[in-house]
Write a protein that holds these residues in place. Structure first.
Motif, mmCIF file in Angstrom:
data_model
loop_
_atom_site.group_PDB
_atom_site.id
_atom_site.type_symbol
_atom_site.label_atom_id
_atom_site.label_comp_id
_atom_site.label_asym_id
_atom_site.label_seq_id
_atom_site.Cartn_x
_atom_site.Cartn_y
_atom_site.Cartn_z
ATOM 1 N N ASN A 1 -16.971 -19.964 5.902
ATOM 2 C CA ASN A 1 -15.757 -20.778 5.989
ATOM 3 C C ASN A 1 -15.163 -20.810 7.395
ATOM 4 O O ASN A 1 -14.518 -21.798 7.773
ATOM 5 N N MET A 2 -15.380 -19.741 8.172
ATOM 6 C CA MET A 2 -14.794 -19.718 9.517
ATOM 7 C C MET A 2 -15.752 -20.259 10.583
ATOM 8 O O MET A 2 -15.401 -20.358 11.760
ATOM 9 N N SER A 3 -16.949 -20.655 10.178
ATOM 10 C CA SER A 3 -17.936 -21.178 11.130
ATOM 11 C C SER A 3 -17.736 -22.669 11.371
ATOM 12 O O SER A 3 -17.275 -23.390 10.495
ATOM 13 N N ARG A 4 -18.101 -23.115 12.559
ATOM 14 C CA ARG A 4 -18.104 -24.553 12.849
ATOM 15 C C ARG A 4 -19.328 -25.185 12.218
ATOM 16 O O ARG A 4 -20.224 -24.488 11.714
ATOM 17 N N LYS A 5 -19.391 -26.501 12.245
ATOM 18 C CA LYS A 5 -20.601 -27.178 11.796
ATOM 19 C C LYS A 5 -21.794 -26.698 12.627
ATOM 20 O O LYS A 5 -21.700 -26.544 13.836
ATOM 21 N N ARG A 6 -22.897 -26.441 11.946
ATOM 22 C CA ARG A 6 -24.141 -25.975 12.562
ATOM 23 C C ARG A 6 -23.950 -24.629 13.272
ATOM 24 O O ARG A 6 -24.633 -24.315 14.248
ATOM 25 N N GLY A 7 -23.017 -23.844 12.779
ATOM 26 C CA GLY A 7 -22.804 -22.503 13.320
ATOM 27 C C GLY A 7 -23.909 -21.548 12.892
ATOM 28 O O GLY A 7 -24.733 -21.853 12.014
ATOM 29 N N ARG A 8 -23.931 -20.376 13.519
ATOM 30 C CA ARG A 8 -24.972 -19.382 13.225
ATOM 31 C C ARG A 8 -24.332 -18.127 12.656
ATOM 32 O O ARG A 8 -23.321 -17.641 13.174
ATOM 33 N N ILE A 9 -24.930 -17.595 11.615
ATOM 34 C CA ILE A 9 -24.471 -16.341 11.010
ATOM 35 C C ILE A 9 -25.636 -15.368 11.000
ATOM 36 O O ILE A 9 -26.729 -15.694 10.527
ATOM 37 N N VAL A 10 -25.400 -14.177 11.540
ATOM 38 C CA VAL A 10 -26.430 -13.137 11.547
ATOM 39 C C VAL A 10 -25.875 -11.890 10.875
ATOM 40 O O VAL A 10 -24.772 -11.438 11.193
ATOM 41 N N SER B 1 -22.838 -24.768 -1.299
ATOM 42 C CA SER B 1 -21.993 -25.799 -0.699
ATOM 43 C C SER B 1 -21.383 -25.339 0.617
ATOM 44 O O SER B 1 -21.190 -26.137 1.543
ATOM 45 N N ASP B 2 -21.091 -24.021 0.741
ATOM 46 C CA ASP B 2 -20.529 -23.493 1.986
ATOM 47 C C ASP B 2 -21.481 -23.721 3.155
ATOM 48 O O ASP B 2 -21.060 -24.027 4.280
ATOM 49 N N PHE B 3 -22.768 -23.576 2.888
ATOM 50 C CA PHE B 3 -23.772 -23.693 3.936
ATOM 51 C C PHE B 3 -24.270 -25.138 4.077
ATOM 52 O O PHE B 3 -24.597 -25.586 5.170
ATOM 53 N N TYR B 4 -24.330 -25.838 2.973
ATOM 54 C CA TYR B 4 -24.878 -27.198 2.958
ATOM 55 C C TYR B 4 -24.020 -28.160 3.783
ATOM 56 O O TYR B 4 -24.533 -28.914 4.626
ATOM 57 N N GLU B 5 -22.739 -28.131 3.556
ATOM 58 C CA GLU B 5 -21.862 -29.110 4.199
ATOM 59 C C GLU B 5 -21.810 -28.941 5.711
ATOM 60 O O GLU B 5 -21.651 -29.905 6.452
ATOM 61 N N LYS B 6 -21.947 -27.707 6.177
ATOM 62 C CA LYS B 6 -21.882 -27.459 7.623
ATOM 63 C C LYS B 6 -23.263 -27.286 8.266
ATOM 64 O O LYS B 6 -23.352 -27.089 9.484
ATOM 65 N N GLU B 7 -24.317 -27.295 7.459
ATOM 66 C CA GLU B 7 -25.677 -27.047 7.964
ATOM 67 C C GLU B 7 -25.736 -25.727 8.741
ATOM 68 O O GLU B 7 -26.246 -25.654 9.856
ATOM 69 N N LEU B 8 -25.191 -24.687 8.123
ATOM 70 C CA LEU B 8 -25.156 -23.377 8.775
ATOM 71 C C LEU B 8 -26.529 -22.713 8.731
ATOM 72 O O LEU B 8 -27.312 -22.902 7.796
ATOM 73 N N SER B 9 -26.820 -21.932 9.740
ATOM 74 C CA SER B 9 -28.037 -21.119 9.726
ATOM 75 C C SER B 9 -27.650 -19.674 9.444
ATOM 76 O O SER B 9 -26.591 -19.203 9.871
ATOM 77 N N PHE B 10 -28.514 -18.980 8.694
ATOM 78 C CA PHE B 10 -28.247 -17.582 8.332
ATOM 79 C C PHE B 10 -29.510 -16.774 8.556
ATOM 80 O O PHE B 10 -30.603 -17.181 8.171
#
Length: 721
Positions: free
Chosen positions: A254-263, A275-284
């Motif tokens: 939730n605190m990441s920008r679009k296409r943000g990275r989470i490690v 949905s949290d990851f899909y809408e922003k295209e986050l990488s994990f």
């Protein structure tokens, strides 16, 4: 020397006396000066040890499934015995150590005696560590500071996966030891760092390093990050927290920008909302420990480095980077030290870890207080043999030493020798801890890491070699030349030249060798042999091993260390068929399945021709289901059949039915692969004298047959012995 261990059964944290480890090829022997207690990781291990069985099962549901599967194939009692045996094995604590090199093993050239180094060694006065897990401490960095290196590398590897650039905003979620170190590294990298934690003391500590930090229990962390980033969101989130809650991963998204990275560096619940990851295209991504090379046998144990132009940051180079950051003042760890505790007072740290507010606790070595001279002397003397039990031991006929204290020794050898009334004077291991644990359990007087001491002891008449396969042949020759009788676990050798040297040494010394081909001593095999007779004539035998998959990087597959599964394991069935047929192998052919069958022996069929005309087939498969029987033997002979299922049930067809039930089942036992009988006979043989358990020419023939199987696969034809 002394070492801190965790008893997984009782939950106690213990300062245990163990022999000093041997240095070994490719390793560095280090006298510890300081080690860092990683409170987060070690607290988890301590709490697991203190949990009851039900709580332990709840914490490891995947292990529970493995236990259930094992019960289906092996039975309830053997499975429970295996579980409790695992809990009886203590766990060494600690993985961030600093000290002085006191010896180097063969093949180590970059270190020398006197070097100040760090390693991932345990909390022990002396550690032996592979060279790629050791790095030199630069001038100007103290042992106290250097002891943070390995923990720092864990955070650094997570940061490398994020790939931060100058000016980006990175949130560090969790401000424990790894979190605060990571925040400092990110700040030094030119990032805008935001730290989050529920502990106000940790928040204040982070702020003291110029890091923007808030108590995420008192302020909404998502809104705070949005405010600080002009509603863009964090470029990256590094999770260093430890919690079972799934809230952390949701918060990070939730605190990441679009296409943000989470490690993820820590341990958190991972029930991810798509949905949290899909809408922003986050990488994990999950970070693996200290960096590339971790858990790679080639890199860590064999010392083969990855070429720098292709793998810039290995775990060792991460260690060096952390040390360099300390040297340049970019990373301040000195101020993180909450307490310094002498090793003998370790309970000050481990006594109440749940109630501790410490960030970093340092264990000090050597122990310089007046009441700790015994510990200091233990380290200084480099004592590789210790007296574990004050047991009267006169020695005598059949006195033994066990070389190797791994899983098989714990599971089968020591319990079987104990039941057989064997006199064991020494148990040998490379590290000292496992041999000490077993010596205590079975009232063995001595634990040692020094094979030379054992071989020089005239009271020891026989040795049992249970080490990794590549050590079998060399140790066997050493023991034979020292005048000892030898029992060696299979395989006897990995190469023809090793076998030739053993044969020559047996002829020179006249001493005996027994190889651990235990299946022939199973009551099922003995019953089959009795029904077939000593000279049964030609027969067909099909042995099927539902061996199960072993990952390709495990040492048993390495031809130089394990010899592969045919030489290292299928040899059992060559010997068993030899026993049942009463004949020796003359020709061998092997075929394997897969894209590269000349190298893949996991799914293979071996065809054997015997002197008396018998034919044997060994199906060694790794692609079956675990719930199906692991081992099955079928005999076809003169209109009769014998079917043995998993060393639990034996069926006979065509024999005199007056002796058998209508179901054709003639023997039913708990799983019995012959280990107990084998060691009972071995103990009796060494105590009272007599012929070897297995004729030496049969042992040699079986070993040559496995070599021929591999050669057949390479050449694509039958190989004559």
């Amino acid at each position: 020397m002394y070492q801190i261990i965790q008893d997984l059964k009782s939950g106690e944290t213990i300062l245990e006396e163990v022999p000093t480890p041997r240095v070994g090829a490719g390793k560095v022997l280090i006298k510890t000066q300081r080690s860092l207690v990683s409170l987060g990781t070690e607290k988890m291990l301590v709490n697991f040890g203190q949990a009851n069985l039900l709580e332990k099962a709840r914490q490891q549901p995947e292990k529970v499934k493995q236990v259930i599967d094992k019960m289906k194939t092996d039975g309830i009692k053997p499975t429970l015995e295996a579980v409790f045996r695992k809990l009886d094995t203590p766990l060494p604590l600690g993985y961030s150590q600093a000290g002085e090199v006191i010896a180097v093993g063969k093949g180590v050239t970059e270190f020398q005696v006197g070097d100040r180094v760090i390693s991932n060694g345990n909390h022990a006065e002396v550690v032996a560590v592979p060279k790629n897990l050791v790095a030199k401490i630069p001038e100007g960095v103290s042992y106290d500071e250097a002891s943070f290196t390995v923990v720092g590398a864990i955070g650094l590897q997570g940061i490398r996966l994020i790939k931060p650039t100058f000016g980006e905003t990175v949130v560090v979620l969790g401000l424990g030891l790894i979190g605060i170190i990571s925040a400092q590294i990110l700040k030094a990298n030119g990032c805008n760092v935001i730290g989050l934690d529920l502990d106000p003391d940790k928040v204040e500590k982070a702020r003291s390093y110029g890091i923007t930090a808030i108590n995420s229990g008192q302020q909404d962390p998502v809104k705070f990050v949005e405010q600080k980033t002009n509603n863009v969101g964090a470029d990256a989130v590094l999770i260093t927290a430890s919690t079972k809650s799934n809230a952390v991963i949701k918060q990070a998204a939730n605190m990441s920008r679009k296409r943000g990275r989470i490690v993820l560096v820590g341990v958190v619940g991972l029930d991810i909302d798509r949905s949290d990851f899909y809408e922003k295209e986050l990488s994990f991504q999950v970070s693996c420990s200290y960096g590339p090379g971790r858990y790679d046998e080639e890199y860590e144990q064999k010392g083969n480095d990855y070429p720098l132009p292709y793998v810039r940051w290995t775990e060792k180079r991460n260690f060096q980077s952390v040390l360099e950051a300390m040297k340049k003042g970019q990373l301040d760890v000195e101020s993180l030290i909450t307490e310094r505790v002498p090793l003998k007072d370790y309970e000050q740290i481990y006594g109440d870890m749940d109630g501790s507010d410490s960030i970093a606790s340092i264990l000090e070595y050597p122990l310089n207080t007046e009441d700790s001279e015994e510990y200091t002397e233990s380290a200084e003397k480099n004592n590789r043999t210790i007296k574990v039990n004050d047991v009267s031991f006169e020695g005598g006929t059949g006195t033994m030493a066990v070389i190797g204290a791994g899983n098989f020794t714990q599971a089968m050898i020591m319990p079987s020798l104990d039941n057989a009334g064997a006199d064991v004077k020494y148990i040998v291991s490379s590290g000292g801890l496992s041999s000490t644990t077993l010596s205590k359990k079975y009232d063995v007087p001595n634990s040692t890491t020094d094979l030379g001491t054992v071989l020089a002891d005239d009271q020891v008449e026989g040795v049992l070699i249970t080490t990794r396969h590549n050590l079998h042949a060399g140790m066997t020759v050493q023991a034979l030349k020292a005048g000892k009788q030898v029992f060696v676990e299979k395989p006897l050798a990995l190469k023809q030249e090793e076998l030739d040297e053993i044969i020559e040494t047996v002829e020179e010394t006249g001493n005996t060798i027994t190889v651990g081909f235990n299946r022939r001593f199973s009551p099922h095999a003995e019953k089959m042999k009795k029904l077939l007779g000593q000279q049964p004539g030609p027969m067909n035998v099909i042995a099927t091993m539902n061996a199960g998959h072993i990952p390709a990087d495990v040492w048993v597959h390495d031809p130089e260390v394990g010899g592969g599964r045919i030489v290292g394991e299928a040899c059992h069935y060559v010997d068993l068929i030899t026993y049942l047929t009463g004949s020796k192998v003359t020709e061998v052919s092997m075929h394997a399945m897969g894209e590269n069958p000349k190298e893949n022996t996991d799914n293979a069929s071996i065809h054997l021709k015997y002197e008396n005309g018998s034919l044997g087939v060994i199906n060694y498969f790794a692609n079956g289901n675990k719930s199906y029987s692991k081992e099955r033997v079928e005999v076809y002979h003169q209109g009769k059949n014998l079917i043995m299922d998993n060393f639990r049930k034996l069926y006979a067809y065509g024999f005199d039915n007056s002796f058998f039930s209508l179901s054709n089942k003639i023997l039913s036992t708990k799983q019995d692969k012959g280990h107990a009988k084998q060691f009972e006979l071995l103990t009796q043989c060494w105590q009272e004298g007599g012929e070897p358990l297995i004729p030496f020419d049969e042992i040699v023939n079986t070993t040559r047959a496995t070599f021929a199987a591999i050669e057949s696969l390479k050449q694509g034809k039958w190989i004559s012995l």
